[in-house]
Every structure is written in C-alpha cells, then in structure tokens.
Design an enzyme around this catalytic site. Structure first.
Site, mmCIF file in Angstrom:
data_model
loop_
_atom_site.group_PDB
_atom_site.id
_atom_site.type_symbol
_atom_site.label_atom_id
_atom_site.label_comp_id
_atom_site.label_asym_id
_atom_site.label_seq_id
_atom_site.Cartn_x
_atom_site.Cartn_y
_atom_site.Cartn_z
ATOM 1 N N LYS A 119 36.485 51.170 -41.483
ATOM 2 C CA LYS A 119 35.613 52.043 -40.650
ATOM 3 C C LYS A 119 35.281 51.106 -39.328
ATOM 4 C CE LYS A 119 34.213 55.362 -44.020
ATOM 5 N NZ LYS A 119 32.950 55.996 -44.738
ATOM 6 N N LYS A 204 44.317 59.024 -47.749
ATOM 7 C CA LYS A 204 43.432 60.050 -48.753
ATOM 8 C C LYS A 204 43.189 61.226 -47.703
ATOM 9 C CE LYS A 204 38.960 59.431 -49.036
ATOM 10 N NZ LYS A 204 37.643 59.412 -49.521
ATOM 11 N N LYS A 207 37.318 64.175 -45.626
ATOM 12 C CA LYS A 207 36.402 65.108 -44.849
ATOM 13 C C LYS A 207 36.352 64.726 -43.544
ATOM 14 C CE LYS A 207 32.758 64.269 -47.246
ATOM 15 N NZ LYS A 207 33.210 63.213 -48.158
#
Length: 339
Positions: A119, A204, A207
């Site tokens: 991130k 993955k 969201k």
C-alpha cells in the site's frame, strides 16, 4: 486453549468500510461467520472504520459505507441475539490499547508487513504521502483482537500475517508485564479463502479497487453479476482444468463455484468441457447465493433505526467485555489507575 467464563470460545473479526463488500468478503469470511461461527462461539463482528482512515478518504463516503457494511453483515445472517455486531470507533478501548501495542511492537516488525509495503508503494506511485497510521495499522488490529480475550480470528489469507504479529505482541506483553492477553490463532475457510479479481485473477477481489469490472459487490444487480462473470479472464487453453498456479483464471471460477455449491473445485472441473458452460453456471450460482442477502439488505435499509439500535447495543456489550482487560493492561505497564 483457555475459554471464556461462559465456557465458550471467543472469536473476533471485522470488515473495513473502504469500499462495497464483495463476493470475496462474503465467501471468504462473512458467510461462515453467519452459518457457523456465531452459533459455536461467543462472537464479535466489527466494522473497523478507524482502519479506513489510514489512506486518503472522503469522510461522507466512510460514514456511508460503514452503515452499509453493518447492514450487510446483518443481511448476511448475523443475529444480534447470537453475536455482537458493532462499529470500532464506538468503543474507545480499541484506541487505548492500540497505543500499548505500538509500545510493544518494533519499527522493523511494522515495516515487514506485506500489506504496508504494497500500500505504501501504491501511494508513493500515485505521488501521495504515506500516512503514519498505515505503518502502525497492525498495532490497532492487534488491539482490536486482544481487547476481547479472543481465541480465534477467522480472516482471509491476506490478513494472516497480521494475526501472527498479534500473537507475537500478546506473548511479548505477557512476558514483560505478566499474563494479560489470550494468544489468538487464525482460522481460514477451506474453500475460496481468497476469491480473486475476475479480470486480474492473480490479485484479490478487493473492496477498494478503482477498476470494478472484475469485482462483484454484494449489492450488484443479477444482470451485472452475470455480465462480470461471463467476461471473466480465463486462459489461452480451452480445456477446463483446476490448476491454480498455471491456470489462475479458471481456478478462480472453479473456487467460486465450489464455494457457492459446496463442491470440490477439482472434481467440478471434470464436469465441464468449455469455459462458456462453466461461466454460465458460476454466474447463476453467484446470483442465487447473493439473492437472499440483497433482499434482506433492502428490508434493513428501509428501517435504519433498527440498525442503529443493533450497533448501539453491540457497542455497549463490546465495551463491557473490553474495558476490564484494557484497564488491566494499563495497570500492568505501570500507568496510574484513573480516580
């Protein structure tokens, strides 16, 4: 392993309101919480809204998605009579204990976390700054878990490293200051522990993805679900084989079908001789799996006072469970008790 005074194992898990909950969240975690965990254990499930602040965010969106996430947890079958459903920021003990976990962890441990490195790199690539909270996020996650004397943490594979750090911090704190925390363990679902993006099957299904063509949200309309599945990336070969390393696109579809139907992905592969037939069955299986969730969400969204009441009572229950242990941790490290 120790159990609670009630004689039951205690479990804790949560979801971040960083985007709309996805099929991956549901198959990888939430469905099992509803079908199994809340019935077999003293369970707490939390919308971890403080974690959504570790990156740039829109306050109104975080607030809206927090309510939607809580509503979807209830729509997925979590019963407030059986488990505790609440919002992280409503229970101050999470932040209180988070600082003690920062004082227990090392800088090196935090920087080794895979999610932080990924991130942080993504933020820097976009020209943005990296918030300190992104680095210390695992300390808050450890506090989330340890505050409740949690025995089991049902999470996806991407969070397993953070639970291992939580175990290390609990053991270190207990050795330094006396036994205060239960040392938790990770539990992973057997199938579809990590549902992948339909367009990028090596990533993955997340969201917060900017591109949503490969992400199925729990509230997607049936036709949207069908379109996304039918456009899913497969492989150059035409035969249907379950080989996750060599054929990730097909393997992902088979994992999703297995999770929806209760079958085995390897055996399911033997039933298909074309991608088209497989995709059609996956699409219908997903639509039917999500149908009751969407319908129940619509009912709950029409009665926000009910959801507010569940969250209020859940926070009261969570606070009562967490406060004695957090107070004991403050005393153990040498802080004066409040008058």
């Amino acid at each position: 392993m120790a159990i609670t005074a009630s004689g039951r194992t205690r479990i804790f898990s949560g979801v971040q309101p960083t985007g709309h909950l996805t099929l991956g969240n549901y198959l990888g975690a939430v469905r099992r919480w509803a079908q199994e965990d809340q019935h077999r254990a003293e369970a707490l499930f939390c919308v971890v809204d403080l974690h959504a602040l570790t990156v740039e965010h829109d306050p109104a969106r975080v607030r809206r998605l927090s309510r939607q996430a809580a509503t979807l947890l209830l729509a997925s079958g979590l019963d407030p009579e059986l488990c505790t459903v609440f919002v992280q920021s409503h229970v101050d003990e999470h932040l209180r204990l988070s600082y003690l976990m920062e004082c227990t962890a090392s800088d090196g441990e935090m920087r080794r976390m895979i999610q932080y490195r990924e991130k942080a790199a993504a933020q820097q690539a976009r020209g943005g700054s990296v918030r300190l909270s992104l680095l210390t996020y695992p300390a808050l996650m450890a506090a989330d878990i340890l505050a409740y004397g949690t025995h089991e943490v049902p999470v996806g594979e991407d969070q397993a490293q953070h639970v291992e750090l939580t175990r290390d911090l609990a053991e270190r704190f207990n050795q330094r200051y006396g036994t205060t925390f239960v040392v938790p363990r990770t539990t992973l679902p057997a199938v579809a522990a990590r549902v992948m993006d339909l367009q990028e099957p090596t990533s993955k299904m997340g969201k917060s993805h900017a591109r949503t063509a490969g992400v199925i949200s729990l509230l997607d309309e049936p036709e949207v679900v069908r379109k996304k599945v039918l456009r899913a990336v497969t492989d150059a070969e035409r035969d249907v084989v379950y080989a996750p390393e060599q054929r990730p696109g097909v393997a992902n579809l088979l994992n999703v079908l297995a999770a929806c139907s209760g079958g085995d992905p390897g055996r399911l592969a033997e039933e298909y001789d074309s991608y088209g037939a497989l995709k059609k069955d996956v699409a219908e299986a997903v639509v039917e799996t999500l149908r009751p969730v969407r319908e129940r969400h619509a009912e709950l969204a029409a009665d926000p006072s009910y959801v507010d009441g569940v969250l209020r009572h859940g926070a009261e229950r969570a606070r009562a469970l967490a406060r004695p242990r957090v107070d004991a941790a403050f005393e153990a490290v040498g802080l004066l008790p409040a008058g």
